[in-house]
Every structure is written in C-alpha cells, then in structure tokens.
Design a protein around this motif. Structure first.
Motif, mmCIF file in Angstrom:
data_model
loop_
_atom_site.group_PDB
_atom_site.id
_atom_site.type_symbol
_atom_site.label_atom_id
_atom_site.label_comp_id
_atom_site.label_asym_id
_atom_site.label_seq_id
_atom_site.Cartn_x
_atom_site.Cartn_y
_atom_site.Cartn_z
ATOM 1 N N GLY A 142 0.816 -1.203 0.000
ATOM 2 C CA GLY A 142 0.000 0.000 0.000
ATOM 3 C C GLY A 142 0.853 1.257 0.000
ATOM 4 N N ILE A 143 0.583 2.148 0.948
ATOM 5 C CA ILE A 143 1.333 3.395 1.053
ATOM 6 C C ILE A 143 2.763 3.136 1.516
ATOM 7 C CG2 ILE A 143 0.745 3.921 3.450
ATOM 8 C CD1 ILE A 143 0.812 6.360 0.422
ATOM 9 N N GLY A 144 3.060 1.902 1.930
ATOM 10 C CA GLY A 144 4.427 1.527 2.315
ATOM 11 C C GLY A 144 5.407 1.570 1.161
ATOM 12 N N VAL A 145 4.927 1.927 -0.018
ATOM 13 C CA VAL A 145 5.805 2.040 -1.175
ATOM 14 C C VAL A 145 6.621 3.332 -1.139
ATOM 15 C CG1 VAL A 145 4.257 3.277 -2.737
ATOM 16 C CG2 VAL A 145 5.827 1.585 -3.663
ATOM 17 N N THR A 146 6.228 4.300 -0.326
ATOM 18 C CA THR A 146 6.867 5.623 -0.374
ATOM 19 C C THR A 146 8.368 5.611 -0.070
ATOM 20 O OG1 THR A 146 5.961 5.997 1.853
ATOM 21 C CG2 THR A 146 4.803 7.002 0.019
ATOM 22 N N PRO A 147 8.886 4.815 0.892
ATOM 23 C CA PRO A 147 10.345 4.825 1.079
ATOM 24 C C PRO A 147 11.098 4.363 -0.156
ATOM 25 C CG PRO A 147 9.246 3.696 2.901
ATOM 26 C CD PRO A 147 8.227 3.914 1.844
ATOM 27 N N PHE A 148 10.482 3.487 -0.935
ATOM 28 C CA PHE A 148 11.168 2.931 -2.095
ATOM 29 C C PHE A 148 11.131 3.878 -3.284
ATOM 30 C CE2 PHE A 148 9.548 -0.937 0.231
ATOM 31 C CZ PHE A 148 10.739 -1.124 0.912
ATOM 32 N N ALA A 149 10.271 4.888 -3.250
ATOM 33 C CA ALA A 149 10.347 5.949 -4.250
ATOM 34 C C ALA A 149 11.678 6.666 -4.108
ATOM 35 C CB ALA A 149 9.180 6.926 -4.077
ATOM 36 N N SER A 150 12.054 6.972 -2.869
ATOM 37 C CA SER A 150 13.340 7.610 -2.597
ATOM 38 C C SER A 150 14.495 6.695 -2.995
ATOM 39 C CB SER A 150 13.436 7.968 -1.112
ATOM 40 O OG SER A 150 14.714 8.467 -0.790
ATOM 41 N N PHE A 173 11.626 -5.747 -6.964
ATOM 42 C CA PHE A 173 10.678 -4.852 -6.297
ATOM 43 C C PHE A 173 9.274 -5.436 -6.336
ATOM 44 C CE2 PHE A 173 7.730 -1.147 -6.747
ATOM 45 C CZ PHE A 173 7.799 -0.736 -5.431
ATOM 46 N N TYR A 174 8.606 -5.461 -5.166
ATOM 47 C CA TYR A 174 7.235 -5.971 -5.059
ATOM 48 C C TYR A 174 6.366 -4.889 -4.421
ATOM 49 C CZ TYR A 174 9.538 -10.517 -5.665
ATOM 50 O OH TYR A 174 10.286 -11.563 -6.135
ATOM 51 N N TRP A 175 5.223 -4.633 -5.066
ATOM 52 C CA TRP A 175 4.262 -3.689 -4.487
ATOM 53 C C TRP A 175 2.914 -4.371 -4.381
ATOM 54 C CZ3 TRP A 175 2.281 1.516 -6.914
ATOM 55 C CH2 TRP A 175 1.562 2.205 -5.929
ATOM 56 N N CYS A 269 8.385 -2.369 3.955
ATOM 57 C CA CYS A 269 7.614 -1.318 4.614
ATOM 58 C C CYS A 269 6.165 -1.736 4.484
ATOM 59 C CB CYS A 269 7.848 0.048 3.977
ATOM 60 S SG CYS A 269 6.984 1.380 4.863
ATOM 61 N N GLY A 270 5.610 -2.249 5.577
ATOM 62 C CA GLY A 270 4.265 -2.795 5.516
ATOM 63 C C GLY A 270 3.799 -3.290 6.873
ATOM 64 N N ASN A 298 15.073 -6.811 6.864
ATOM 65 C CA ASN A 298 14.971 -5.477 7.488
ATOM 66 C C ASN A 298 13.527 -5.007 7.327
ATOM 67 O OD1 ASN A 298 18.118 -4.636 7.619
ATOM 68 N ND2 ASN A 298 17.689 -5.702 5.701
ATOM 69 N N LYS A 299 12.948 -4.440 8.383
ATOM 70 C CA LYS A 299 11.541 -4.048 8.290
ATOM 71 C C LYS A 299 11.323 -2.638 8.824
ATOM 72 C CE LYS A 299 9.941 -5.782 12.783
ATOM 73 N NZ LYS A 299 8.914 -6.562 13.480
ATOM 74 N N GLU A 300 10.233 -2.065 8.319
ATOM 75 C CA GLU A 300 9.740 -0.773 8.814
ATOM 76 C C GLU A 300 8.221 -0.893 8.822
ATOM 77 O OE1 GLU A 300 9.330 3.855 7.332
ATOM 78 O OE2 GLU A 300 10.815 2.544 6.395
ATOM 79 N N ASN A 301 7.631 -0.946 9.993
ATOM 80 C CA ASN A 301 6.185 -1.150 10.117
ATOM 81 C C ASN A 301 5.459 0.180 10.249
ATOM 82 O OD1 ASN A 301 7.060 -3.953 12.052
ATOM 83 N ND2 ASN A 301 6.045 -4.085 10.093
ATOM 84 N N PHE A 302 4.189 0.186 9.891
ATOM 85 C CA PHE A 302 3.345 1.369 10.076
ATOM 86 C C PHE A 302 1.991 0.924 10.608
ATOM 87 C CE2 PHE A 302 2.959 0.094 5.604
ATOM 88 C CZ PHE A 302 1.599 -0.138 5.509
#
Length: 302
Positions: A142-150, A173-175, A269-270, A298-302
């Motif tokens: 979902g919106i967890g794609v934003t770090p991978f834009a950078s 890359f998986y979205w 990121c998810g 490595n993870k980043e949760n929201f």
C-alpha cells in the motif's frame, strides 16, 4: 530513585530542545504538485537539510493545527536539490493541508500565499542500508511504497553518475496494493525508470511485480479483455499487474537459485503480518553454509 530518573530526564529535555530548535528553522515550499485521486506532493527546501534514502520527517502546518505533528516518508532522493513528501487526502488534517495549499482552487497559486511549514527530522529507517548489498528485495504494501520511491530515485542517480562503482547490481521490487487508485503517482516513476533502463540496455537491473490484492469481477473481466495489449491497462507499464498475493516461498527460492552464495537484503515497509511471513522465509531459505545464500531481513512497520 531520583538518581535513576534525573539522567534519562536530562537526555529527554535535551532531545526536546534540539527538536524544538530544528522545528523553528525556516522551510520554503517550492512547488505543490497535485496527483490523481487527491494526492499532493510538497517539494520543500530547508537550509542545512541532509537526508538519506528511505528516511522520514515530522511535519506541522500551523495554518491547519498549531499542535499536530504528522510523520511522512521522504519521497525525494538525496541527490535532488529539494526534499519532498506525498500526502494522500484521507482525514481532517490532510484535508486542511490540501485547502491551505490552494489545491481546491482552479487558478494558479502564488508562492507567497502558500502556508508556513515546520519540519523536524529527518529520522533514519532500515531502508538506508539498501546500498550495502549487491542484490535486494524491496517489498512495499500500500502506502508503504513511499520509502522505495526515494530508494529507486537515488539508485537511478547513482547509476547514471557512476554505474561501475555502484555495489547494488539487482533489484527485485514488489508492491502489494488493495486498489488501483494508489498506483497513479508511483506508476509514473516506474515508467520513467523502465524507459531509461531500456535506453541504456540494462532492463534487467530492476525487476518489479505489482500485485492488486483487492479486486472484483468487473476488474477481472476488464483484465482478461486487455491482457494481450503491450502495456498494462492499469499502470501503463510493460510489466502486467498481477492479481492476488505473491507465493513468497516460490519467490525466495527463485531468487536464491539465481544468486547462489550471495547476501540478499530483504526490505519491507508494511504491516506486521507480512513482516512475520518475510522473516520466516528469509530464515528458512538461508543456507547454514557461510558460503551459501543468505537473506538479511529489514523491516519498517506502520
């Protein structure tokens, strides 16, 4: 008791003072871009601001609320001369930001009419380590794609500047997204990367898979009718949108087979449930032999 309390309290006060000082520094909004489905991009500049890929900032807009701070992932690359965030209009605060930026008006908005913004950060995340690996798996939900834009922007800048010294050689890359509305702004970035990689005859550098996890019968019928077209009817990309969820066991085994003896970074990121799944797959598909393939999660949760 006071001996144990005074130290942490002193450090906490120092941290609050630093954050207050940083939040008072002047921030200039250089551009506001309106993307489809009420998503806006704020491009900003701040003296002395330095960022790494995948980091996030806290944002306050006094014209909307004098007390509220909201975290947003940076979608710009460190190589760009500005920093940016993408804001989806889904609540009262974001709706207020949308209005004070003049996005609800048809006429051109003068720069001096744009609201004042306070920024605190940036703050680090696990995504900063993406350039430490030769092969990486990037998973955004979902919106967890934003770090991978950078990340993807920065990879492209580094690749164009000096590809020979770039340690990173392959990106998977998986979205995973619930509906098609969220594809709009990020699909433009992927289209640009896809075209530029083909121009440089290195289309294999980035492999991406987009999964639509929420869909109905009418969408499925539309997909079948247009399946033979060269580009995907949803994203406009050459890689067709997939329906459902990935078979992570097959994905990990396939990647392990293509990169024997490698350390592969897995970045998520998810949600927590997906993190558990990827962590288990990273462990089960890593070999006991130090010379074998190893997945580093490595993870980043929201």
């Amino acid at each position: 008791t006071w001996k144990w309390v005074v130290g942490p309290m002193f450090l906490y006060l120092c941290e609050r003072l630093v954050r207050f000082w940083r939040s008072q520094q002047k921030v200039v909004i250089t551009k506001v871009v309106i993307h489809p489905f009420k998503t806006i991009e704020l491009q900003m500049m701040k003296k002395g601001f330095k960022m790494e890929v995948g980091q996030y900032i806290f944002v306050k807009c006094p014209a909307v609320s004098k007390l509220e701070w909201h975290p947003f992932t940076l979608t710009s690359a460190p190589e760009e001369d500005y920093f940016s965030i993408h804001v989806r209009i889904v609540g009262d605060w974001t709706e207020g930001l949308f209005n004070v930026c003049g996005c609800d008006k048809q006429e051109f908005q003068e720069a001096w009419k744009l609201p004042k913004i306070a920024v605190d950060g940036p703050f680090g995340t696990a995504s900063e380590d993406v350039f430490s690996y030769e092969t990486v798996m990037l998973v955004g939900a979902g919106i967890g794609v934003t770090p991978f834009a950078s990340v993807l922007k920065s990879v492209w800048y580094k690749y164009c500047h000096d590809a020979t010294n770039l340690k990173l050689k392959k990106i998977y890359f998986y979205w995973l997204c619930r509906d098609t509305h969220a594809f709009e702004w990020f699909a433009d970035l992927l289209q640009s990367l896809e075209a530029q990689m083909q121009e440089r005859n290195n289309a294999d550098f980035l492999s991406y898979n987009i999964y639509l996890t929420g869909w109905d019968e009418s969408q499925a019928t539309h997909f079948v009718v247009h399946h033979e077209e060269e580009k995907d009817v949803i994203t406009g990309l050459k890689q067709k949108t997939l329906y459902g969820r990935p078979n992570w066991e097959n994905e990990f085994k396939t990647i392990a087979g293509k990169h024997p003896g490698s350390r592969i970074g897995v970045f998520l990121c998810g949600p927590e449930g997906l993190a558990d799944t990827l962590n288990k797959q990273s462990i089960s598909n890593s070999e006991a032999d130090p010379r074998g393939v190893h997945f580093i999660f490595n993870k980043e949760n929201f």
